[in-house]
Scaffold this motif. Structure first.
Motif, PDB file in Angstrom:
ATOM      1  N   LYS A 103      -4.715  -2.696   4.799  1.00 26.84           N
ATOM      2  CA  LYS A 103      -4.536  -3.056   3.388  1.00 26.84           C
ATOM      3  C   LYS A 103      -5.801  -2.796   2.581  1.00 26.84           C
ATOM      4  N   ASN A 104      -6.957  -2.970   3.198  1.00 22.55           N
ATOM      5  CA  ASN A 104      -8.230  -2.803   2.508  1.00 22.55           C
ATOM      6  C   ASN A 104      -8.778  -1.384   2.574  1.00 22.55           C
ATOM      7  N   GLY A 105      -7.986  -0.453   3.117  1.00 22.54           N
ATOM      8  CA  GLY A 105      -8.392   0.950   3.059  1.00 22.54           C
ATOM      9  C   GLY A 105      -8.637   1.612   4.390  1.00 22.54           C
ATOM     10  N   ARG A 232       1.367   5.433   2.469  1.00 19.30           N
ATOM     11  CA  ARG A 232       0.345   4.523   1.947  1.00 19.30           C
ATOM     12  C   ARG A 232       0.817   3.098   2.160  1.00 19.30           C
ATOM     13  N   LYS A 235      -4.275  -0.132   0.352  1.00 21.63           N
ATOM     14  CA  LYS A 235      -5.230   0.943   0.071  1.00 21.63           C
ATOM     15  C   LYS A 235      -5.335   1.925   1.240  1.00 21.63           C
TER      16      LYS A 235
END
Length: 308
Positions: A103-105, A232, A235
């Motif tokens: 989620k944070n990339g 996706r 992120k």
């Protein structure tokens, strides 16, 4: 002339000094011995290291019924996780840690049987788009396939996941402008492998990069089935390849190239690698004999005729 030389030296030194992409290959479990993760992990590790872009660490998780009390993989120390792992479930804290990473990339690459894993984990199935087996059915989401050049879904009842005999097959590029696929021929051959069909899932934020026709003569659906996908989740970027059953399949230059590129894209959002001159054509399979021979069964020779 001196300023031009100086500029080129600065550019070269900046490129040469770029930090390698930190990759975790996560393995440790599969549904059965037919997915020999100890061999396939080593093939994928060699392929990534051969690209000259990646710093690869192998982390082996316990099986689903194992002891996770001392398993702390530290996802946030890596830019991308390559999943070569298939188990029924994980403890809730580990799932939360993994979800936060993506989620944070953080990047995720899902290879072949890893899309069989975690049938009841909603977030994971959103990340991978589609999956198969392990009692997945219509509740997991619709089946996805290409027909008349368009991505279609089918929500009718039925189990998820099927394949026929392992054979070479032709792959069609569906998203030629995507960084992973840019520069590849529109159609190319893949080495002997399983062609997954009837995969089910939410298909959210999913771009199908390539498909293959599933011949009904080999238990196929008669549709063009998704093989390579880009997704996706939060992120994070996810590259999902259904290819790669064994060392023979992984040794295909087409698999290797899309795997290397997909891992770079999942980690950075860009692809800098060129298409190798040995990339397969529409009629010719291209493979690396050294990679295939990493499987002892291949290195020792395969019995093809009766000894009687």
């Amino acid at each position: 002339m001196r300023w031009l030389l100086a500029a080129l030296l600065v550019l070269w030194s900046g490129t040469a000094g770029a930090a390698p992409i930190k990759v975790m290959i996560l393995d440790g479990a599969s549904a059965a011995a037919y997915h020999n993760w100890k061999v396939t992990t080593q093939v994928m590790k060699r392929e990534l290291e051969g690209a000259g872009l990646f710093d690869v660490t192998v982390v082996s998780a316990p099986p689903a019924d194992g002891d996770f009390s001392n398993f702390h993989p530290g996802f946030d120390r890596y830019q991308v996780v390559v999943l070569n792992y298939d188990a029924q479930d994980w403890p809730a804290p580990l799932k939360a840690e993994f979800e936060a990473f993506v989620k944070n990339g953080g990047g995720l690459v899902v290879v072949h049987g890893a899309d069989n894993a975690f049938p009841g984990w909603v977030a994971f199935n959103e990340m991978i788009g589609v999956g198969g087996w392990r009692q997945r059915d219509a509740a997991a989401g619709p089946k996805w396939y290409f027909a008349n050049g368009k991505l279609m879904s089918d929500s009718t009842a039925g189990s998820a996941g099927l394949h026929g005999l392992r054979k070479p097959f032709r792959i069609a590029v569906r998203a030629p402008g995507h960084p992973i696929m840019r520069g590849l021929p529109p159609v190319f051959m893949h080495a002997t492998d399983e062609l997954y069909t009837r995969l089910r899932g939410p298909g959210t934020n999913m771009t199908v990069l390539a498909t293959a026709y599933a011949d009904p003569a080999n238990r196929g659906t008669g549709f063009d089935e998704p093989l390579l996908m880009a997704l996706r989740w939060g992120k994070g970027r996810v590259f999902h390849t259904t290819l790669g059953h064994d060392a023979t399949a992984l040794s295909c230059v087409g698999f290797m190239t899309t795997f290397q590129r997909g891992t770079e894209w999942a980690a950075t959002g860009h692809v800098t690698q060129k298409v190798p001159k040995t990339f397969p054509t529409a009629d010719t399979v291209s493979y690396r004999a050294d990679l295939a021979a990493m499987d002892p069964a291949v290195a020792g020779g395969v019995l093809t005729t009766s000894a009687k």
